[in-house]
Design a protein around this motif. Sequence first.
Motif, PDB file in Angstrom:
ATOM      1  N   ASP A  62       0.834  -1.209   0.000  1.00 43.31           N
ATOM      2  CA  ASP A  62       0.000   0.000   0.000  1.00 43.31           C
ATOM      3  C   ASP A  62       0.867   1.257   0.000  1.00 43.31           C
ATOM      4  OD1 ASP A  62      -2.257  -1.536   0.012  1.00 43.31           O
ATOM      5  OD2 ASP A  62      -2.667  -1.299   2.159  1.00 43.31           O
ATOM      6  N   ILE A  63       1.932   1.238   0.798  1.00 36.93           N
ATOM      7  CA  ILE A  63       2.828   2.394   0.852  1.00 36.93           C
ATOM      8  C   ILE A  63       3.511   2.604  -0.493  1.00 36.93           C
ATOM      9  CG2 ILE A  63       4.952   3.303   1.874  1.00 36.93           C
ATOM     10  CD1 ILE A  63       4.113   1.978   4.498  1.00 36.93           C
ATOM     11  N   ASP A  64       3.995   1.517  -1.079  1.00 33.15           N
ATOM     12  CA  ASP A  64       4.646   1.624  -2.392  1.00 33.15           C
ATOM     13  C   ASP A  64       3.688   2.189  -3.429  1.00 33.15           C
ATOM     14  OD1 ASP A  64       6.999   0.636  -1.402  1.00 33.15           O
ATOM     15  OD2 ASP A  64       6.652  -1.430  -2.093  1.00 33.15           O
ATOM     16  N   ALA A  65       2.442   1.765  -3.372  1.00 33.28           N
ATOM     17  CA  ALA A  65       1.446   2.255  -4.328  1.00 33.28           C
ATOM     18  C   ALA A  65       1.188   3.745  -4.132  1.00 33.28           C
ATOM     19  CB  ALA A  65       0.145   1.467  -4.178  1.00 33.28           C
ATOM     20  N   ALA A 118       4.186   5.690  -5.440  1.00 33.82           N
ATOM     21  CA  ALA A 118       4.153   5.699  -6.905  1.00 33.82           C
ATOM     22  C   ALA A 118       3.088   6.663  -7.409  1.00 33.82           C
ATOM     23  CB  ALA A 118       3.878   4.293  -7.434  1.00 33.82           C
ATOM     24  N   ASP A 119       1.937   6.694  -6.732  1.00 37.09           N
ATOM     25  CA  ASP A 119       0.871   7.625  -7.099  1.00 37.09           C
ATOM     26  C   ASP A 119       1.320   9.065  -6.906  1.00 37.09           C
ATOM     27  OD1 ASP A 119      -2.038   8.171  -7.730  1.00 37.09           O
ATOM     28  OD2 ASP A 119      -1.917   9.059  -5.730  1.00 37.09           O
ATOM     29  N   ALA A 120       2.055   9.324  -5.808  1.00 34.00           N
ATOM     30  CA  ALA A 120       2.569  10.677  -5.548  1.00 34.00           C
ATOM     31  C   ALA A 120       3.547  11.108  -6.631  1.00 34.00           C
ATOM     32  CB  ALA A 120       3.232  10.728  -4.174  1.00 34.00           C
ATOM     33  N   THR A 121       4.379  10.178  -7.083  1.00 33.12           N
ATOM     34  CA  THR A 121       5.338  10.480  -8.146  1.00 33.12           C
ATOM     35  C   THR A 121       4.622  10.826  -9.442  1.00 33.12           C
ATOM     36  OG1 THR A 121       6.985   9.001  -7.153  1.00 33.12           O
ATOM     37  CG2 THR A 121       7.280   9.569  -9.467  1.00 33.12           C
ATOM     38  N   THR A 122       3.587  10.058  -9.757  1.00 34.42           N
ATOM     39  CA  THR A 122       2.807  10.312 -10.977  1.00 34.42           C
ATOM     40  C   THR A 122       2.113  11.669 -10.901  1.00 34.42           C
ATOM     41  OG1 THR A 122       2.434   7.955 -11.333  1.00 34.42           O
ATOM     42  CG2 THR A 122       0.907   9.479 -12.399  1.00 34.42           C
ATOM     43  N   LEU A 144      -1.352  18.296  -6.864  1.00 30.04           N
ATOM     44  CA  LEU A 144      -0.474  18.171  -5.700  1.00 30.04           C
ATOM     45  C   LEU A 144      -1.272  17.986  -4.410  1.00 30.04           C
ATOM     46  CD1 LEU A 144       2.138  20.893  -6.686  1.00 30.04           C
ATOM     47  CD2 LEU A 144       2.538  18.432  -6.588  1.00 30.04           C
ATOM     48  N   GLU A 145      -2.424  18.631  -4.315  1.00 29.54           N
ATOM     49  CA  GLU A 145      -3.248  18.494  -3.108  1.00 29.54           C
ATOM     50  C   GLU A 145      -3.885  17.114  -3.000  1.00 29.54           C
ATOM     51  OE1 GLU A 145      -4.442  23.218  -2.545  1.00 29.54           O
ATOM     52  OE2 GLU A 145      -5.777  21.862  -3.659  1.00 29.54           O
ATOM     53  N   SER A 146      -3.945  16.398  -4.102  1.00 26.80           N
ATOM     54  CA  SER A 146      -4.526  15.053  -4.073  1.00 26.80           C
ATOM     55  C   SER A 146      -3.522  13.984  -3.649  1.00 26.80           C
ATOM     56  CB  SER A 146      -5.099  14.707  -5.450  1.00 26.80           C
ATOM     57  OG  SER A 146      -4.071  14.554  -6.417  1.00 26.80           O
ATOM     58  N   PHE A 168      -1.422  11.801  -1.171  1.00 26.09           N
ATOM     59  CA  PHE A 168      -1.996  11.236   0.050  1.00 26.09           C
ATOM     60  C   PHE A 168      -1.492  11.888   1.333  1.00 26.09           C
ATOM     61  CE2 PHE A 168       1.956   8.959  -0.278  1.00 26.09           C
ATOM     62  CZ  PHE A 168       2.302   8.568   1.002  1.00 26.09           C
ATOM     63  N   HIS A 169      -0.269  12.488   1.299  1.00 20.74           N
ATOM     64  CA  HIS A 169       0.242  13.142   2.506  1.00 20.74           C
ATOM     65  C   HIS A 169       1.112  14.323   2.098  1.00 20.74           C
ATOM     66  CE1 HIS A 169       2.403  13.852   6.267  1.00 20.74           C
ATOM     67  NE2 HIS A 169       1.450  13.142   6.876  1.00 20.74           N
ATOM     68  N   PRO A 170       0.982  15.487   2.794  1.00 17.83           N
ATOM     69  CA  PRO A 170       1.774  16.669   2.419  1.00 17.83           C
ATOM     70  C   PRO A 170       3.275  16.433   2.401  1.00 17.83           C
ATOM     71  CG  PRO A 170       0.028  17.279   3.942  1.00 17.83           C
ATOM     72  CD  PRO A 170       0.021  15.781   3.867  1.00 17.83           C
ATOM     73  N   ALA A 171       3.746  15.486   3.192  1.00 26.38           N
ATOM     74  CA  ALA A 171       5.186  15.219   3.230  1.00 26.38           C
ATOM     75  C   ALA A 171       5.708  14.716   1.893  1.00 26.38           C
ATOM     76  CB  ALA A 171       5.508  14.211   4.331  1.00 26.38           C
ATOM     77  N   PHE A 172       4.819  14.169   1.067  1.00 24.33           N
ATOM     78  CA  PHE A 172       5.227  13.657  -0.240  1.00 24.33           C
ATOM     79  C   PHE A 172       4.913  14.649  -1.360  1.00 24.33           C
ATOM     80  CE2 PHE A 172       5.072   9.985   2.422  1.00 24.33           C
ATOM     81  CZ  PHE A 172       6.063   9.149   1.941  1.00 24.33           C
ATOM     82  N   ARG A 173       4.539  15.858  -0.989  1.00 22.84           N
ATOM     83  CA  ARG A 173       4.214  16.924  -1.932  1.00 22.84           C
ATOM     84  C   ARG A 173       5.412  17.865  -2.046  1.00 22.84           C
ATOM     85  NH1 ARG A 173      -0.173  20.297   0.658  1.00 22.84           N
ATOM     86  NH2 ARG A 173      -1.447  18.455   0.246  1.00 22.84           N
TER      87      ARG A 173
END
Length: 303
Positions: free
Chosen positions: A10-13, A16-20, A41-43, A45-50
């Motif tokens: 789930d974390i890897d997914a 990967a979604d954040a990268t896309t 960017l707001e979508s 899953f977590h601001p730390a990955f933005r």
Amino acid sequence: MNLDKQLYADIDAKVADATTKTATAQRHLDRREWPQAATALESIFHPAFRPADLYDRATAFRDGKKSVNGLGMEFALVPKGTFWMGGGDGKCGDKQVTIEQDFHMGVYPVTQEEWQAIMGTNPSHFRKGGGGADKLSGISDGDLKRFPVESISWNDCQVFIQKLNEKLKDAGYRYCLPTEAQWEYACRGAATTQEGCSWNYYFQTPTNTLNQQQANTSEAGLGRTTKVGSYKPNSLGLYDMHGNIWEWGAEWSDSKQKYCILRGGAWNHVSSNSRAGYRRFRYDPSDANDGSTGFRLCFSLDR
């Protein structure tokens, strides 16, 4: 064990979604589609990955804190306010000045590419074929376009501004050099308190000392200008307010001997000359210097 595998999957997914989504946001930014970039960017899953720099850029344009003109020049909104000029080293200045209207200031100094687009020439010392070409080894043509234009006089600035206003007049803006008060107020991040106006250098957090990673001054050792935006901005999103090139101001002094005032320091001057409250004088408006003097613009609505 299966739960652990599912958790990692789930974390890897999500990563990967954040990268896309980050790549999608970058494409929107490249097309100046600010709301779409911010939404992507707001979508995540977590601001730390933005990516904070991309998000700040997208929301600043979306929310009207920044704008871009028909030439691609970026401007940041500077809100009106009252501040103290000339402060530093922990003490605010003794001249209180009111900026009565909001204004917009160039996010960067005017670049060689922008000057070329309006004037059809490039007078810069640090360009291919220029006197400082030997200092540019390994720098791409794309990056060189984003070097600040320099070796220009106050009079040259006026010609550029006149032509820019003629070219973009239908947009309803009026471009000019910043006044000395506007420049310092913007440099200080529109600080209005005595404490806020008591620092030497302004980035996201103000400081009284400057290191080699914060600005292009003589201590950095480059021996030339560098691409605009290479260092961190201040709290208004303005880059290169300290170092890189000296910047012409709009007005003349009111002393018996008239002179123009330069602000911001430069690549070939010590960091203390790039303090927010430091003034440098130039007596001849036709003096173009040798690679260290440029400018940035302001605009107001011409309606």
